[in-house]
Scaffold this active site. Structure first.
Site, PDB file in Angstrom:
ATOM      1  N   HIS A 144      -6.377   4.748   6.794  1.00 20.99           N
ATOM      2  CA  HIS A 144      -5.711   5.788   6.169  1.00 20.99           C
ATOM      3  C   HIS A 144      -5.812   6.898   6.903  1.00 20.99           C
ATOM      4  CE1 HIS A 144      -4.077   3.968   2.412  1.00 20.99           C
ATOM      5  NE2 HIS A 144      -5.196   2.896   2.482  1.00 20.99           N
ATOM      6  N   CYS A 167      -3.935   5.236  -2.365  1.00 18.98           N
ATOM      7  CA  CYS A 167      -4.275   4.327  -3.554  1.00 18.98           C
ATOM      8  C   CYS A 167      -4.531   5.174  -4.761  1.00 18.98           C
ATOM      9  CB  CYS A 167      -5.804   3.943  -3.122  1.00 18.98           C
ATOM     10  SG  CYS A 167      -6.554   2.650  -4.316  1.00 18.98           S
ATOM     11  N   ASP A 178       0.870  -1.271  -0.053  1.00 20.38           N
ATOM     12  CA  ASP A 178      -0.063  -0.059   0.224  1.00 20.38           C
ATOM     13  C   ASP A 178       0.901   1.087  -0.055  1.00 20.38           C
ATOM     14  OD1 ASP A 178      -2.181   1.614   0.380  1.00 20.38           O
ATOM     15  OD2 ASP A 178      -3.233   0.504   1.625  1.00 20.38           O
TER      16      ASP A 178
END
Ligand code: HMG
Ligand code: MG
Length: 302
Positions: free
Chosen positions: A209, A240, A16
């Site tokens: 996040h 993302c 990520d």
């Protein structure tokens, strides 16, 4: 509900964290990052993803990275697989765990994996079946469980619906993901409660996040529900490519500092973790997003 005494952190930094970097990070650097994370005591590392290299060029070196890691016993290595093609490629890399990733929001599902929620479940079903037949653990990520960059607030009922679909195809664990970091404690608790309609407490994790600076508060709010598994990212790297404006995951260093300060065991050596974070931050030419790492590094040099 009493707080857990032990928490498992999955460092998702190599995946990520790095998937969103514009500059290609060499496989050797990714491998060294994984080595430093395991040296710091991380027992689970999300290494890479087997997605289309046209969609996410940064993860195109997935096989090279997986092959280059010197595996440490007791450490589990996971990879993302969006479809059978990705799963078949991933098998050669011998992951301990695969991650199928769906969204609670239709619009995000389309942007991220180019299909509807229902279609994504249809695609995952044979992947889950093949993985379980091969003895590979299957985790599911549920993106936009609190808010969506395209649809706004996401109702807990939609999270419950997705969790039910995941359970129905045999996904063994699900992560409640606040992809764009808009959640606040009560909203995140409601998304987690919705998930717990289908999964046991030992089968869920938080993936927060930190775009709006709420991720530590959301971590504490779910710890208070008894949740004991979290995805975090060294140095707070991440984002993302299909969720514009979203920044990194909550920094592993900050979560470790929080947990150790509350006498919750993680098995992680914070100083070594800070070194791992410094290694990747230096490579990327930017300061760590971790407040705890920054403070402790300043203390080291003063
Ligand atoms: P598509 O274009 O709809 O797929 O993409 P397709 O089946 O029509 O195939 C098109 C082309 O892609 C073909 O190649 C396939 O072979 C190839 P061509 O014939 O044109 O040369 N292809 C693949 N190549 C490599 N690996 C594969 C693969 N599948 C097809 N697995 C697809 C569908 C899902 C593949 C695409 O949309 C994709 O790769 N998306 C990337 C999604 C992604 O990686 N997002 C970021 C990770 S998720 C995330 O960050 C959220 C999370 O952190 C939780 C949270 O915070 O919310 C987990
Ligand atoms: Mg994420």
């Amino acid at each position: 509900m009493a707080l857990p005494t032990r928490v498992k952190l999955v460092d998702v930094g190599p995946r990520d964290g790095l998937q969103n970097e514009k500059q290609l990070v060499p496989a050797t650097v990714k491998i060294e990052l994984v080595h430093r994370l395991q040296a710091a005591g991380l027992k689970e590392i999300e290494v890479t993803s087997f997605v289309s290299p046209k969609w996410v060029p940064q993860m195109a070196d997935n096989l090279e990275v997986m092959a280059g890691i010197q595996r440490q016993s007791g450490v589990r290595y996971s990879v993302l697989t969006p479809n059978l093609k990705g799963f078949e490629a991933a098998v050669a890399a011998r992951p301990d765990e695969i991650v199928v990733f769906a969204a609670a929001s239709e619009a995000f599902s389309q942007k991220n994996i180019n299909c509807s929620i229902a279609e994504s479940i249809e695609r995952f079903a044979p992947v889950v079946e093949a993985a379980r037949a091969a003895g590979i653990f299957v985790r599911g990520a549920m993106s936009c469980s609190v808010g969506c960059p395209y649809e706004g607030d996401i109702a807990p009922e939609r999270v419950a619906y997705l969790a039910g679909l995941m359970k129905g195809i045999g996904v063994q664990h699900v992560g409640v993901a606040d992809t764009i970091g808009v959640g606040t404690p009560r909203k995140v608790q409601r998304a987690m409660e919705a998930t717990l309609q289908h999964y046991a407490l030992d089968e869920v994790s938080g993936h927060f996040h930190d775009t709006y600076g709420q991720a530590l508060a959301n971590t504490l709010a779910t710890l208070e529900m008894g949740v004991w598994q979290y995805d975090t990212s060294v140095s707070g790297l991440g984002g993302c490519p299909f969720a514009k404006g979203a920044t990194g995951n909550v920094a592993t260093e900050d979560v470790v500092y929080l947990l150790h300060g509350m006498d919750i065991d993680t098995g992680i050596d914070l100083q070594k973790l800070i070194d791992a974070g410094q290694y990747i931050s230096e490579h990327l030419g930017r300061k760590s997003s971790s407040r705890a790492a920054t403070a402790l590094l300043n203390k080291r040099t003063s």
